[in-house]
Design an enzyme around this catalytic site. Structure first.
Site, PDB file in Angstrom:
ATOM      1  CG  HIS A   1      -1.594   1.290   1.498  1.00 52.52           C
ATOM      2  ND1 HIS A   1      -2.860   1.585   1.036  1.00 52.52           N
ATOM      3  CD2 HIS A   1      -1.179   2.381   2.192  1.00 52.52           C
ATOM      4  CE1 HIS A   1      -3.183   2.796   1.426  1.00 52.52           C
ATOM      5  NE2 HIS A   1      -2.180   3.306   2.128  1.00 52.52           N
ATOM      6  CD  GLU A   2       2.279   3.585   3.841  1.00 52.51           C
ATOM      7  OE1 GLU A   2       2.712   4.658   3.367  1.00 52.51           O
ATOM      8  OE2 GLU A   2       1.257   3.525   4.533  1.00 52.51           O
TER       9      GLU A   2
ATOM     10  CG  HIS B   1       0.601   6.312  -0.825  1.00 47.01           C
ATOM     11  ND1 HIS B   1      -0.614   6.834  -1.214  1.00 47.01           N
ATOM     12  CD2 HIS B   1       0.384   5.735   0.390  1.00 47.01           C
ATOM     13  CE1 HIS B   1      -1.526   6.577  -0.286  1.00 47.01           C
ATOM     14  NE2 HIS B   1      -0.942   5.903   0.690  1.00 47.01           N
TER      15      HIS B   1
ATOM     16  CD  GLU C   1      -4.103   6.571   2.475  1.00 45.17           C
ATOM     17  OE1 GLU C   1      -3.937   5.361   2.724  1.00 45.17           O
ATOM     18  OE2 GLU C   1      -3.161   7.395   2.435  1.00 45.17           O
TER      19      GLU C   1
END
Length: 427
Positions: free
Chosen positions: A287-288, A291, A367
């Site tokens: 997920h990070e 970004h 997100e």
């Protein structure tokens, strides 16, 4: 939102498979306490700020700064010196008045709900260190900014903006390597399966990973987190030890015969946190890194700098308006630092609220996109379980008023994120 905390005393049906009633009640009480604290501390802040304005606190502090700098041999012509004394006194006042609230939050609310890991001595040592480090950065940067504004001529706002851009990029670059280690211990992630899996995932998406660190966040709090930093080909990943199920000090029993450990620490180690398994840690990192891959970090920097340029331009337009200074008690002088404070803190306040809301909406969109990226990596199932664990470990309350959520939550509510992951998880 407080009504939601007070009245939602049973686990909603849609959460039945996600959260047990005990954890639900703990999170409800924790968020209710935080809400109460936020109300009273916010009210105090508003009253304090209003009284400072009504009683002429800003011109009083400016005059006091002039007296102090004058005794040191710096007359009124040394405006930058007087500005630095003013800034030092203002931040010291803010630190002192905010100390009781910080103490209450740490040693009453966080302690009550099992998150605080600090002793009183550690807290004060940390607070003093933070103040000193802040001054070491703030005072030189402010002095240079004021000097640039003074000598910049008609286009000083361009030079001031470029200066703040350079400073922000330098701080982002050096923060994790030189500033953060002053407060927390950073150690390389030991060789093993997790490190190999992280390096493999980074390689697969062309993330230029150079190092992976574990920060001992458990000495301060049992809240968990993970992030990456660095520019160009020199990026690092930082994992909080509280995120790692097999690594966190909070999950380890005290060694037998360890009499040197005080009773307070022993009692806290019993309050174990769940943490995440390796597969779930990889999903969180997926997920990070999403970004980064989707350009969210660069987009945020661009938006921030566009806003900064606009603010400096408007500052250049307004700085000559004597009535602005007179409204705040400065009838004979127009100090540059006071102009910065008046315009950026007060005049721009409504604009900043609108901007903050727009950035919150954008953040939630980012997100969802990062979750979708992790899903494309095949991490949907693990991210699904990781989000549940992290929500439980941090006592997040999964039920929210839609208006409160829309305005305040930079991350989408848990149920919305889980629903977006659910289809892929089932597949």
């Amino acid at each position: 939102q407080r009504r939601v905390y007070r009245t939602t005393t049973h686990v909603p049906q849609e959460l039945g498979q996600i959260m047990d009633s005990e954890t639900f009640e703990k999170s409800r009480l924790y968020q209710l306490d935080k809400s109460t604290f936020s109300f009273w501390s916010g009210l105090y802040s508003e009253v304090e700020g209003t009284m400072i304005l009504l009683c002429g606190g800003i011109p009083f502090l400016w005059n006091l700064s002039g007296q102090i700098s004058g005794r040191a041999g710096f007359g009124p012509e040394y405006e930058i010196v007087q500005s630095l004394v003013f800034l030092l006194l203002a931040t010291l006042f803010s630190a002192v008045t905010g100390l009781p609230w910080s103490l209450y939050n740490t040693f009453v609310i966080e302690e009550k709900h099992g998150f605080n890991q600090q002793t009183l001595g550690f807290f004060f040592k940390d607070a003093i260190k933070k103040f000193i480090v802040t001054q070491c950065i703030l005072l030189p940067v402010t002095s240079l900014l004021l000097y640039i504004i003074k000598i910049g001529g008609d286009y000083f706002f361009i030079y001031a903006w470029l200066f703040t851009l350079v400073v922000s990029l330098v701080l982002v670059t050096i923060y994790a390597d030189y500033i953060a280690p002053l407060f927390d211990k950073f150690i390389p992630l030991p060789e093993g399966e997790l490190k190999q899996q992280i390096e493999t995932m980074a390689k697969n998406i062309d993330f230029p990973l150079t190092k992976v660190y574990v920060v001992e966040g458990s000495k301060r709090s049992s809240h968990s987190n993970a992030y990456f930093y660095g520019f160009f080909k020199n990026k690092r990943i930082v994992l909080f030890d509280t995120l790692l199920e097999d690594y966190s000090a909070l999950n380890k029993e005290p060694a037998e015969g360890d009499d040197g450990e005080n009773e307070e620490t022993k009692s806290k180690t019993k309050n174990k946190k769940q943490g995440c398994k390796n597969e779930e840690v990889l999903a969180v990192l997926g997920h990070e890194l999403g970004h980064w891959k989707l350009g969210h970090t660069v987009k945020n920097i661009i938006i921030s700098q566009m806003n900064s340029f606009l603010c400096f331009f408007l500052f250049a337009v307004l700085i000559g308006r004597k009535e602005l200074f007179a409204a705040f008690g400065f009838y004979d002088t127009q100090p540059t630092l006071i102009g910065l404070m008046i315009i950026f803190q007060f005049i721009f306040s409504p604009y900043n609220e609108v901007l903050s809301f727009c950035l919150t909406v954008l953040s939630r969109r980012f997100e969802f996109q990062a979750d979708a990226f992790a899903k494309e990596l095949g991490k949907a199932k693990d991210l699904y379980s990781a989000l549940i664990k992290l929500n439980k470990d941090n006592l997040g309350f999964p039920v929210s008023d839609w208006i409160f959520s829309m305005w305040h939550y930079s991350h989408p509510p848990l149920l919305e994120r889980l629903q977006a992951l659910k289809d892929a998880k089932q597949e």
